[in-house]
Design a protein around this motif. Structure first.
Motif, PDB file in Angstrom:
ATOM      1  N   GLU A 233       0.767  -1.173   0.003  1.00 54.64           N
ATOM      2  CA  GLU A 233       0.084  -0.163  -0.005  1.00 54.64           C
ATOM      3  C   GLU A 233       0.737   1.225   0.077  1.00 54.64           C
ATOM      4  OE1 GLU A 233      -3.951  -1.315   2.362  1.00 54.64           O
ATOM      5  OE2 GLU A 233      -2.382  -0.585   3.572  1.00 54.64           O
ATOM      6  N   ASN A 234       1.863   1.187   0.962  1.00 55.33           N
ATOM      7  CA  ASN A 234       2.717   2.359   0.982  1.00 55.33           C
ATOM      8  C   ASN A 234       3.419   2.933  -0.220  1.00 55.33           C
ATOM      9  OD1 ASN A 234       2.569   3.895   3.600  1.00 55.33           O
ATOM     10  ND2 ASN A 234       2.453   1.850   4.272  1.00 55.33           N
ATOM     11  N   ALA A 235       3.886   1.541  -0.986  1.00 57.09           N
ATOM     12  CA  ALA A 235       4.659   1.698  -2.353  1.00 57.09           C
ATOM     13  C   ALA A 235       3.788   2.231  -3.426  1.00 57.09           C
ATOM     14  CB  ALA A 235       5.386   0.331  -2.753  1.00 57.09           C
ATOM     15  N   GLY A 236       2.445   2.147  -2.907  1.00 58.74           N
ATOM     16  CA  GLY A 236       1.424   2.612  -3.965  1.00 58.74           C
ATOM     17  C   GLY A 236       1.064   1.716  -4.999  1.00 58.74           C
ATOM     18  N   LEU A 237       0.981   0.303  -4.763  1.00 57.98           N
ATOM     19  CA  LEU A 237       0.407  -0.592  -5.816  1.00 57.98           C
ATOM     20  C   LEU A 237      -1.025  -0.607  -5.735  1.00 57.98           C
ATOM     21  CD1 LEU A 237       2.961  -3.769  -4.827  1.00 57.98           C
ATOM     22  CD2 LEU A 237       3.257  -1.943  -6.687  1.00 57.98           C
ATOM     23  N   ASP A 238      -1.357  -0.886  -7.115  1.00 60.78           N
ATOM     24  CA  ASP A 238      -2.743  -1.024  -7.256  1.00 60.78           C
ATOM     25  C   ASP A 238      -3.488  -2.367  -6.785  1.00 60.78           C
ATOM     26  OD1 ASP A 238      -2.913   1.402  -8.481  1.00 60.78           O
ATOM     27  OD2 ASP A 238      -1.937   0.430 -10.382  1.00 60.78           O
ATOM     28  N   ARG A 239      -2.889  -3.424  -7.127  1.00 60.69           N
ATOM     29  CA  ARG A 239      -3.599  -4.868  -6.594  1.00 60.69           C
ATOM     30  C   ARG A 239      -2.435  -5.188  -5.910  1.00 60.69           C
ATOM     31  NH1 ARG A 239      -3.966  -7.118 -12.003  1.00 60.69           N
ATOM     32  NH2 ARG A 239      -6.009  -5.808 -12.316  1.00 60.69           N
ATOM     33  N   ILE A 240      -3.257  -5.752  -4.526  1.00 57.83           N
ATOM     34  CA  ILE A 240      -2.117  -6.537  -3.476  1.00 57.83           C
ATOM     35  C   ILE A 240      -2.470  -7.887  -3.236  1.00 57.83           C
ATOM     36  CG2 ILE A 240      -1.286  -4.000  -3.018  1.00 57.83           C
ATOM     37  CD1 ILE A 240      -3.022  -4.360  -0.405  1.00 57.83           C
ATOM     38  N   PHE A 241      -1.558  -8.170  -2.455  1.00 57.48           N
ATOM     39  CA  PHE A 241      -1.992  -9.611  -1.649  1.00 57.48           C
ATOM     40  C   PHE A 241      -0.979  -9.494  -0.314  1.00 57.48           C
ATOM     41  CE2 PHE A 241       1.739 -12.631  -3.235  1.00 57.48           C
ATOM     42  CZ  PHE A 241       2.380 -11.446  -3.571  1.00 57.48           C
ATOM     43  N   ASN A 242      -0.950 -10.610   0.291  1.00 59.45           N
ATOM     44  CA  ASN A 242      -0.199 -10.915   1.526  1.00 59.45           C
ATOM     45  C   ASN A 242       1.308 -11.042   1.238  1.00 59.45           C
ATOM     46  OD1 ASN A 242      -0.371 -13.421   1.058  1.00 59.45           O
ATOM     47  ND2 ASN A 242      -1.043 -14.051   3.444  1.00 59.45           N
ATOM     48  N   GLY A 243       1.737 -11.229   0.024  1.00 50.92           N
ATOM     49  CA  GLY A 243       3.126 -11.646   0.135  1.00 50.92           C
ATOM     50  C   GLY A 243       3.469 -12.926   0.410  1.00 50.92           C
ATOM     51  N   GLU A 244       2.248 -13.958   0.562  1.00 55.99           N
ATOM     52  CA  GLU A 244       2.560 -15.215   0.845  1.00 55.99           C
ATOM     53  C   GLU A 244       3.159 -15.363   2.036  1.00 55.99           C
ATOM     54  OE1 GLU A 244       4.008 -17.520  -2.749  1.00 55.99           O
ATOM     55  OE2 GLU A 244       2.530 -16.227  -3.878  1.00 55.99           O
ATOM     56  N   GLN A 245       2.793 -14.717   2.993  1.00 51.79           N
ATOM     57  CA  GLN A 245       3.456 -14.469   4.494  1.00 51.79           C
ATOM     58  C   GLN A 245       3.355 -15.989   5.229  1.00 51.79           C
ATOM     59  OE1 GLN A 245       6.301 -12.465   5.334  1.00 51.79           O
ATOM     60  NE2 GLN A 245       5.995 -12.160   3.175  1.00 51.79           N
ATOM     61  N   MET A 246       1.953 -16.427   4.856  1.00 54.60           N
ATOM     62  CA  MET A 246       1.536 -17.619   5.691  1.00 54.60           C
ATOM     63  C   MET A 246       1.782 -19.024   5.028  1.00 54.60           C
ATOM     64  SD  MET A 246      -2.463 -16.263   6.442  1.00 54.60           S
ATOM     65  CE  MET A 246      -2.870 -14.825   7.306  1.00 54.60           C
TER      66      MET A 246
ATOM     67  N   THR B 129      -6.640 -11.241   4.340  1.00 54.24           N
ATOM     68  CA  THR B 129      -5.917 -10.164   3.592  1.00 54.24           C
ATOM     69  C   THR B 129      -7.350  -9.231   3.157  1.00 54.24           C
ATOM     70  OG1 THR B 129      -4.505 -11.853   2.363  1.00 54.24           O
ATOM     71  CG2 THR B 129      -4.732  -9.708   1.515  1.00 54.24           C
ATOM     72  N   LYS B 130      -8.264  -9.595   2.824  1.00 51.39           N
ATOM     73  CA  LYS B 130      -9.369  -8.764   2.332  1.00 51.39           C
ATOM     74  C   LYS B 130      -9.762  -7.956   3.687  1.00 51.39           C
ATOM     75  CE  LYS B 130     -13.802 -10.494   1.815  1.00 51.39           C
ATOM     76  NZ  LYS B 130     -15.024 -11.313   1.270  1.00 51.39           N
ATOM     77  N   SER B 131      -9.736  -8.382   4.950  1.00 51.83           N
ATOM     78  CA  SER B 131      -9.937  -7.595   6.208  1.00 51.83           C
ATOM     79  C   SER B 131      -9.186  -6.497   6.260  1.00 51.83           C
ATOM     80  CB  SER B 131     -10.017  -8.635   7.226  1.00 51.83           C
ATOM     81  OG  SER B 131      -8.852  -9.240   7.646  1.00 51.83           O
TER      82      SER B 131
ATOM     83  N   ASP C   1      -9.557 -24.897   3.137  1.00 51.88           N
ATOM     84  CA  ASP C   1      -9.761 -23.969   4.190  1.00 51.88           C
ATOM     85  C   ASP C   1      -8.385 -23.001   4.435  1.00 51.88           C
ATOM     86  OD1 ASP C   1     -11.928 -25.546   5.004  1.00 51.88           O
ATOM     87  OD2 ASP C   1     -10.894 -26.479   6.658  1.00 51.88           O
ATOM     88  N   PHE C   2      -7.521 -23.328   4.179  1.00 48.40           N
ATOM     89  CA  PHE C   2      -6.244 -22.462   4.200  1.00 48.40           C
ATOM     90  C   PHE C   2      -6.289 -21.243   3.104  1.00 48.40           C
ATOM     91  CE2 PHE C   2      -2.124 -21.021   2.574  1.00 48.40           C
ATOM     92  CZ  PHE C   2      -1.736 -20.353   3.689  1.00 48.40           C
ATOM     93  N   PHE C   3      -6.455 -21.829   2.003  1.00 53.67           N
ATOM     94  CA  PHE C   3      -6.512 -20.530   0.982  1.00 53.67           C
ATOM     95  C   PHE C   3      -7.714 -19.814   1.388  1.00 53.67           C
ATOM     96  CE2 PHE C   3      -4.007 -23.997  -1.284  1.00 53.67           C
ATOM     97  CZ  PHE C   3      -2.737 -23.313  -1.212  1.00 53.67           C
ATOM     98  N   VAL C   4      -8.795 -20.074   1.593  1.00 55.54           N
ATOM     99  CA  VAL C   4      -9.827 -19.259   1.844  1.00 55.54           C
ATOM    100  C   VAL C   4      -9.543 -18.491   3.216  1.00 55.54           C
ATOM    101  CG1 VAL C   4     -12.535 -18.982   2.467  1.00 55.54           C
ATOM    102  CG2 VAL C   4     -11.635 -20.673   0.533  1.00 55.54           C
ATOM    103  N   LYS C   5      -9.103 -18.909   4.155  1.00 59.26           N
ATOM    104  CA  LYS C   5      -8.771 -18.403   5.279  1.00 59.26           C
ATOM    105  C   LYS C   5      -7.800 -17.239   5.051  1.00 59.26           C
ATOM    106  CE  LYS C   5      -7.139 -18.878   9.922  1.00 59.26           C
ATOM    107  NZ  LYS C   5      -6.128 -19.651  10.793  1.00 59.26           N
ATOM    108  N   GLU C   6      -6.761 -17.458   4.176  1.00 55.96           N
ATOM    109  CA  GLU C   6      -5.677 -16.411   3.842  1.00 55.96           C
ATOM    110  C   GLU C   6      -6.445 -15.482   3.083  1.00 55.96           C
ATOM    111  OE1 GLU C   6      -1.509 -17.012   1.574  1.00 55.96           O
ATOM    112  OE2 GLU C   6      -3.224 -17.348   0.424  1.00 55.96           O
ATOM    113  N   PHE C   7      -7.155 -15.669   2.085  1.00 55.78           N
ATOM    114  CA  PHE C   7      -8.197 -14.517   1.258  1.00 55.78           C
ATOM    115  C   PHE C   7      -8.667 -13.814   2.192  1.00 55.78           C
ATOM    116  CE2 PHE C   7     -11.770 -13.373  -0.507  1.00 55.78           C
ATOM    117  CZ  PHE C   7     -11.377 -12.339  -1.406  1.00 55.78           C
ATOM    118  N   ASP C   8      -9.584 -14.248   3.111  1.00 54.73           N
ATOM    119  CA  ASP C   8     -10.561 -13.586   4.002  1.00 54.73           C
ATOM    120  C   ASP C   8      -9.573 -12.762   4.914  1.00 54.73           C
ATOM    121  OD1 ASP C   8     -12.567 -14.868   3.074  1.00 54.73           O
ATOM    122  OD2 ASP C   8     -12.926 -16.327   4.727  1.00 54.73           O
TER     123      ASP C   8
END
Lengths: 395, 352
Positions: free
Chosen positions: A87-100, A155-157, A146-153
């Motif tokens: 967000e701070n770098a200013g990207l338009d589309r983001i994700f969680n950097g696969e930190q999980m 990030t969305k939050s 379950d993992f992928f859905v939880k990860e998405f949820d």
């Protein structure tokens, strides 16, 4: 309203923060610094959960006091750091950097029925990966979905920006695995591997698409996902299988609403091998490594190597109207690409495709190979480069 | 089946099994991988890493009791090409600016005048159809053997050791050339540099050089292809009198590649029997029969290997002398599986 030109995004995983790598060990100055300095710099409120004056921060705990919930929470906080960095770098589309996750291949393999670990192999210099063996029919495990859905949820939050989920593709997962289950019968009947392997690979790739990836993508769609990226670094390694590669991608996306963005990430291959089969692919964007194709020692700051984007002409030649995310940041070099160089590359790509609205902007691959300081600087310049290019087009 | 192996035909009706040999770099153990990562991260020393490599090499050598030529697996080579670029002249180097910037007033005059140089490396590139990569070196001058470094970096593994080197054609196709007008000259200069390294390698116990030619099999075989006229000549230039010279063609059709190299000075030709649809080869050379799968974790039994060898010997017309080995490097199977495959080859050889 016309869509903004040159959408920017990261394309693979980000490096796990130093404090996460050190989690559970004695808290030292460097760990503290990495958590606090980056937390403050990126305005991460949760930094106090990691370290606080009461001495009960997550990084202040050591085994055996660390609980399973603590382990989950540090990964969530690392995800927040990754989201804030983008967000701070200013990207338009983001994700969680696969930190999980740990990494793209063996992590995915953990959630697949019919796969087990064969052993460690070298990938590049001091980088190794655990190669898996497919020793049974494959399907996704329930806890995988379950993992992928939880990860998405999660990030969305954490953000209001457009988000995406990255999944390792069927062709790559199969290409990087030993296929004992799928080739055994064929090899027993015939000596020549060239013929028997192909049949086994075809079955395995399609099973992976239909029994693993498609159920995960459907579950993500049900959870509200609007953008799915399938990572296929192994694509284009065998031109005889480009049809299979495309067939598997289409099977992975089968039944998914057109409202869901479908991206495919390609890297470190001869992309021309995918044509003309790629024309049949139902993805609507391709995020492609290009910068590494021009040698870092020949490729100086202000030059744009005209050969870098030559594969783009194939998309044009075959009349494909998919968006192309051009890799403008080298993930194997600490050199920070200048915004002007990135702008020029965007202009070159726009010219080749003859349509700037088809161009998106991303690093070559995941920036997990770079330290956060370098990755952050590269992403910020990438965003600036896209801004400069928009100015050229009057935006 | 054993009888078949000893009764095979050749032009003169004779046969001789020369023993097994490896056909390329071998993977490192999980322990060595761990130490390597720690070394990269500054948490282990170079000698820790070297000790781990040495330990793995010893295990590999121990399993090669019945082998024709011994190899420690060249485990310290990051990839098959980088040491060539490091120790042969002609590859690009530049000043290490990171080091230069770190120099201070205490740095000696010599350090400031001659900062250490680093190789100019090209793009990170996938090694054919694998998940392993190498970095393309730049050829920016004439390739030549400028010292004894190649021999010096090779360990002493006994009197009958083998060194694996990229074949001239593959090397020419796998580097970034900004010096030569045509790849044939590059390949030939590289081959001459190999030959010049020969005497020192021989002194160190290396009695065999096996050239690895993956490009033909991975990129060309199966399609109609034509190799450049200089292909065979460039290989011949690598021949040095006291050292056996072989060339291995992983993933290539045996029937296609043998005629290509027949007129060269190689002593033996490595054919991939696992990826060949026909074994009808015709050559006056010795053969290296690739019968153990370098890309699979299934460990071959003696019966498996014998079956493939006998099928080949039924169809092939050749000198009658043959080695057996993996069809390709054992770099794409984990170390433990590589060890077991080597053991299988050694056990089979012991049965003769």
């Amino acid at each position: 309203m016309r869509e903004r030109l040159f959408t920017t995004q990261e394309v693979g995983s980000l490096q796990r923060p130093y404090w996460l790598q050190r989690f559970g060990q004695q808290l030292d100055r460097k760990t503290l610094h990495s958590a606090v300095q980056w937390g403050n710099r990126l305005s991460v409120d949760e930094v106090n959960e990691l370290v606080n004056s009461s001495g009960n921060g997550l990084l202040q705990k050591q085994s055996p006091l660390i609980t399973a919930a603590d382990k989950e929470r540090v990964k969530e906080i690392a995800s927040i750091y990754a989201v804030r960095m983008q967000e701070n770098a200013g990207l338009d589309r983001i994700f969680n950097g696969e930190q999980m996750r740990t990494e793209m291949y063996s992590f995915m393999a953990n959630y697949i029925n019919g796969m087990s670990r064969a052993g460690v192999l070298n990938a590049f210099d001091a980088n190794y990966f655990i190669k898996g063996v497919i020793d049974g029919g494959i399907s996704i495990l329930e806890n995988g979905i379950d993992f992928f859905v939880k990860e998405f949820d999660f990030t969305k939050s954490q953000t209001k920006r457009e988000i995406k989920t990255c999944l390792t593709g069927p062709y790559t997962m199969v290409d990087w695995s030993y296929l004992e289950h799928y080739i055994y019968g064929y090899e027993a009947a015939n000596v020549c591997r060239r013929l028997t392997r192909r049949k086994g690979r075809e079955e395995a790739v399609m099973d992976f698409a239909t029994e693993v990836l498609n159920p995960v993508i459907r579950a993500l769609e049900n959870s509200g996902a609007k953008f799915i990226q399938i990572d296929e670094p192994a694509a284009a390694t065998d031109e005889g299988e480009s049809g299979l590669f495309v067939q598997a991608l289409n099977a992975s996306f089968k039944g998914i609403s057109k409202a869901v963005g479908r991206a495919v990430h390609l890297c470190y291959s001869d992309y021309s091998k995918l044509f003309p089969d790629l024309v049949e692919c139902k993805a609507d964007s391709y995020l492609i490594e290009f910068t590494n194709h021009s040698s870092p020692d020949k490729f100086r700051e202000s030059d744009v190597d005209q050969n870098t984007f030559k594969a783009l002409s194939l998309f044009k030649k075959y009349g494909m109207k998919a968006k192309i995310g051009i890799g403008v940041v080298d993930i194997h070099s600490d050199m920070i690409e200048s915004p002007e160089k990135i702008r020029d590359e965007i202009m070159v790509a726009s010219k080749i495709l003859d349509d700037p609205s088809l161009v998106e902007v991303n690093p070559d691959c995941g920036l997990r190979t770079r330290k956060p300081e370098i990755a952050y600087a590269k992403l910020k310049n990438m965003v600036k480069g896209a801004e400069l290019a928009r100015i050229e087009y009057g935006e | 089946m054993k009888q078949l192996l000893s009764e095979t035909k050749n032009f003169k009706g004779e046969t001789r099994f020369l023993g097994p040999m490896l056909t390329g770099l071998v993977s490192r153990s999980s322990h060595t991988a761990k130490v390597h990562r720690l070394f990269r991260d500054g948490k282990a020393t170079e000698s820790d890493f070297e000790a781990a490599i040495t330990s793995d090499s010893k295990k590999l050598i121990l399993e090669q009791g019945n082998f024709a030529f011994i190899s420690g697996g060249q485990l310290d080579w990051l990839d098959i090409i980088r040491p060539i670029a490091q120790y042969f002249g002609g590859f690009g180097w530049r000043n290490n600016n990171a080091f230069k910037n770190k120099m201070n007033d205490d740095s000696s005059y010599l350090e400031r005048a001659n900062p250490p140089k680093i190789m100019t490396l090209g793009p990170v590139t996938r090694w054919f159809r694998t998940n392993t990569f190498y970095r393309k070196p730049h050829v920016s001058g004439r390739i030549e053997c400028i010292g004894d470094e190649l021999a010096e970096i090779m360990p002493e593994t006994g009197e009958n050791s083998v060194i694996f080197l990229p074949a001239p054609y593959s090397l020419a196709r796998l580097v970034e050339n900004i010096f030569y007008d045509n790849l044939g000259d590059l390949a030939k200069d590289y081959a001459r540099a190999i030959a010049k390294s020969g005497p020192k390698l021989r002194e160190k116990g290396y009695s065999c050089i096996l050239l690895l030619e993956p490009f033909v099999g991975f990129e060309l075989s199966g399609n109609s292809f034509r190799l450049p006229d200089w292909f065979s000549d460039s290989v011949s230039l690598a021949k040095e009198n006291d050292i056996k010279l072989g060339i291995n063609f992983p993933k290539a059709e045996a029937e296609e590649v043998v005629p290509i190299i027949e007129d060269s000075k190689v002593d033996f030709i490595g054919v991939d029997l696992l990826y060949s649809t026909s074994f009808r080869v015709n050559t006056s050379k010795d053969l290296l029969l690739g019968t153990v799968d370098g890309g699979s974790i299934r460990v071959e039994t003696s019966a498996n290997i014998r079956h493939i060898v006998s099928r080949c010997l039924e169809s092939a017309e050749f000198s009658g002398r043959y080695y057996i080995g993996p069809n390709d490097r054992l770099y794409d199977v984990p170390f433990d599986f590589a060890l077991r495959k080597i053991e299988a080859l050694s056990r089979l050889a012991g049965e003769f």
